[in-house]
Design a protein around this motif. Structure first.
Motif, mmCIF file in Angstrom:
data_model
loop_
_atom_site.group_PDB
_atom_site.id
_atom_site.type_symbol
_atom_site.label_atom_id
_atom_site.label_comp_id
_atom_site.label_asym_id
_atom_site.label_seq_id
_atom_site.Cartn_x
_atom_site.Cartn_y
_atom_site.Cartn_z
ATOM 1 N N VAL A 7 8.607 2.637 9.697
ATOM 2 C CA VAL A 7 8.729 3.847 8.880
ATOM 3 C C VAL A 7 8.344 3.544 7.438
ATOM 4 O O VAL A 7 7.555 4.268 6.825
ATOM 5 C CB VAL A 7 10.171 4.404 8.941
ATOM 6 C CG1 VAL A 7 10.374 5.485 7.867
ATOM 7 C CG2 VAL A 7 10.458 4.976 10.315
ATOM 8 N N LEU A 8 8.877 2.455 6.883
ATOM 9 C CA LEU A 8 8.634 2.138 5.475
ATOM 10 C C LEU A 8 7.175 1.755 5.221
ATOM 11 O O LEU A 8 6.573 2.197 4.238
ATOM 12 C CB LEU A 8 9.568 1.016 5.023
ATOM 13 C CG LEU A 8 11.070 1.353 5.051
ATOM 14 C CD1 LEU A 8 11.899 0.145 4.645
ATOM 15 C CD2 LEU A 8 11.382 2.542 4.153
ATOM 16 N N THR A 9 6.598 0.929 6.093
ATOM 17 C CA THR A 9 5.210 0.493 5.881
ATOM 18 C C THR A 9 4.234 1.664 6.053
ATOM 19 O O THR A 9 3.300 1.821 5.261
ATOM 20 C CB THR A 9 4.826 -0.649 6.832
ATOM 21 O OG1 THR A 9 5.104 -0.258 8.187
ATOM 22 C CG2 THR A 9 5.610 -1.910 6.518
ATOM 23 N N ARG A 10 4.462 2.500 7.067
ATOM 24 C CA ARG A 10 3.554 3.647 7.266
ATOM 25 C C ARG A 10 3.706 4.657 6.143
ATOM 26 O O ARG A 10 2.722 5.260 5.693
ATOM 27 C CB ARG A 10 3.836 4.310 8.615
ATOM 28 C CG ARG A 10 2.871 5.444 8.917
ATOM 29 C CD ARG A 10 2.488 5.514 10.376
ATOM 30 N NE ARG A 10 1.361 6.405 10.534
ATOM 31 C CZ ARG A 10 1.488 7.727 10.778
ATOM 32 N NH1 ARG A 10 2.676 8.255 10.916
ATOM 33 N NH2 ARG A 10 0.416 8.491 10.901
ATOM 34 N N SER A 11 4.921 4.846 5.669
ATOM 35 C CA SER A 11 5.146 5.783 4.559
ATOM 36 C C SER A 11 4.426 5.317 3.304
ATOM 37 O O SER A 11 3.848 6.135 2.573
ATOM 38 C CB SER A 11 6.652 5.912 4.277
ATOM 39 O OG SER A 11 7.330 6.398 5.409
ATOM 40 N N PHE A 12 4.454 4.021 3.046
ATOM 41 C CA PHE A 12 3.761 3.470 1.879
ATOM 42 C C PHE A 12 2.256 3.713 1.994
ATOM 43 O O PHE A 12 1.607 4.122 1.017
ATOM 44 C CB PHE A 12 4.041 1.975 1.748
ATOM 45 C CG PHE A 12 3.360 1.341 0.573
ATOM 46 C CD1 PHE A 12 3.877 1.475 -0.711
ATOM 47 C CD2 PHE A 12 2.180 0.624 0.750
ATOM 48 C CE1 PHE A 12 3.230 0.905 -1.802
ATOM 49 C CE2 PHE A 12 1.526 0.050 -0.334
ATOM 50 C CZ PHE A 12 2.060 0.196 -1.609
ATOM 51 N N ARG A 13 1.701 3.496 3.189
ATOM 52 C CA ARG A 13 0.258 3.717 3.378
ATOM 53 C C ARG A 13 -0.111 5.183 3.190
ATOM 54 O O ARG A 13 -1.119 5.503 2.560
ATOM 55 C CB ARG A 13 -0.170 3.230 4.768
ATOM 56 C CG ARG A 13 -0.242 1.720 4.900
ATOM 57 C CD ARG A 13 -1.071 1.315 6.104
ATOM 58 N NE ARG A 13 -0.435 1.725 7.349
ATOM 59 C CZ ARG A 13 0.379 0.964 8.050
ATOM 60 N NH1 ARG A 13 0.684 -0.264 7.634
ATOM 61 N NH2 ARG A 13 0.911 1.404 9.178
ATOM 62 N N LEU A 14 0.704 6.082 3.734
ATOM 63 C CA LEU A 14 0.419 7.514 3.599
ATOM 64 C C LEU A 14 0.538 7.968 2.147
ATOM 65 O O LEU A 14 -0.292 8.753 1.669
ATOM 66 C CB LEU A 14 1.374 8.320 4.486
ATOM 67 C CG LEU A 14 1.149 8.206 5.999
ATOM 68 C CD1 LEU A 14 2.255 8.930 6.755
ATOM 69 C CD2 LEU A 14 -0.218 8.741 6.398
ATOM 70 N N LEU A 15 1.547 7.465 1.438
ATOM 71 C CA LEU A 15 1.690 7.813 0.025
ATOM 72 C C LEU A 15 0.525 7.275 -0.787
ATOM 73 O O LEU A 15 0.016 7.953 -1.688
ATOM 74 C CB LEU A 15 3.012 7.251 -0.513
ATOM 75 C CG LEU A 15 3.287 7.505 -2.008
ATOM 76 C CD1 LEU A 15 3.392 8.992 -2.303
ATOM 77 C CD2 LEU A 15 4.562 6.788 -2.452
#
Length: 204
Positions: A7-15
């Motif tokens: 969740v955290l790594t994908r959220s960082f990429r999307l942001l």
């Protein structure tokens, strides 16, 4: 089971792909909510998650979906959400509880309770046009499916990140950091939802 690391790594990429777009999305939602004294908070929250859930699922960025979510049950949901958030804030005021430590504890517990109740509520309303009581019930079922402990840890991490913005004494920098971290936190809630509901909305 919810994977916090994913969740955290994908959220960082999307942001990182749309940092200005996501921050501007939140600013619009916040301004409309404030200027309408919370009456439009629900439609704005549903609009934000309409954009972000679709973005997390497909990678397509469609900020126009922020608008057009003004329904009666969305408005009521926003009013109830704002009222519950204000209640948690008041519980933490020294005027309400003279003991600062107890006031802080009550405020924190209230914040955790609100997060648990509303963590997936607006995502579900955006995804399946549910009333807020049904969305809260389905959100609770979803958190149990993904692991209540994992969700509590994710909530603690996201709230801690928001607090990081208060460490700076330079107001402009503090505001920018706050908006970016708020953007990350909001994207993470959409990503967590999509991780548990990857392809379609709940059945009616």
């Amino acid at each position: 089971m919810l994977s916090i690391g994913q969740v955290l790594t994908r959220s960082f990429r999307l942001l990182a792909q749309h940092p200005i777009g996501i921050v501007w999305l939140l600013i619009q939602a916040l301004l409309v909510s404030i200027f309408t004294l919370g009456i439009m908070a629900g439609p704005m929250q549903v609009g934000v998650y309409t954009v972000l859930v679709h973005y997390a699922r497909t990678g397509a960025w469609n900020p126009e979906a922020l608008w057009g979510n003004t329904t009666r049950h969305n408005i009521v949901a926003g009013i109830v959400f704002v009222a519950s958030a204000l209640a948690a804030f008041v519980a933490g005021l020294p005027v309400a509880v003279p003991d600062p430590l107890l006031a802080s504890l009550l405020s924190y517990l209230g914040l955790v309770a609100i997060n648990l109740l509303w963590f997936y509520t607006f995502q579900i309303m955006a995804d399946d046009d549910q009333t807020w009581p049904r969305a809260i019930r389905k959100g609770w079922d979803l958190m149990q499916q993904g692991g209540l402990g994992s969700h509590l840890l994710l909530i603690a991490i996201l709230e801690l990140l928001i607090l990081v913005s208060t460490l700076s004494t330079w107001i402009p920098f503090q505001v920018v950091v706050y908006l970016l971290l708020l953007g990350f936190s909001t994207v993470a809630r959409a990503v967590a939802y999509v991780q548990l509901v990857p392809r379609r909305a709940f059945e009616p």
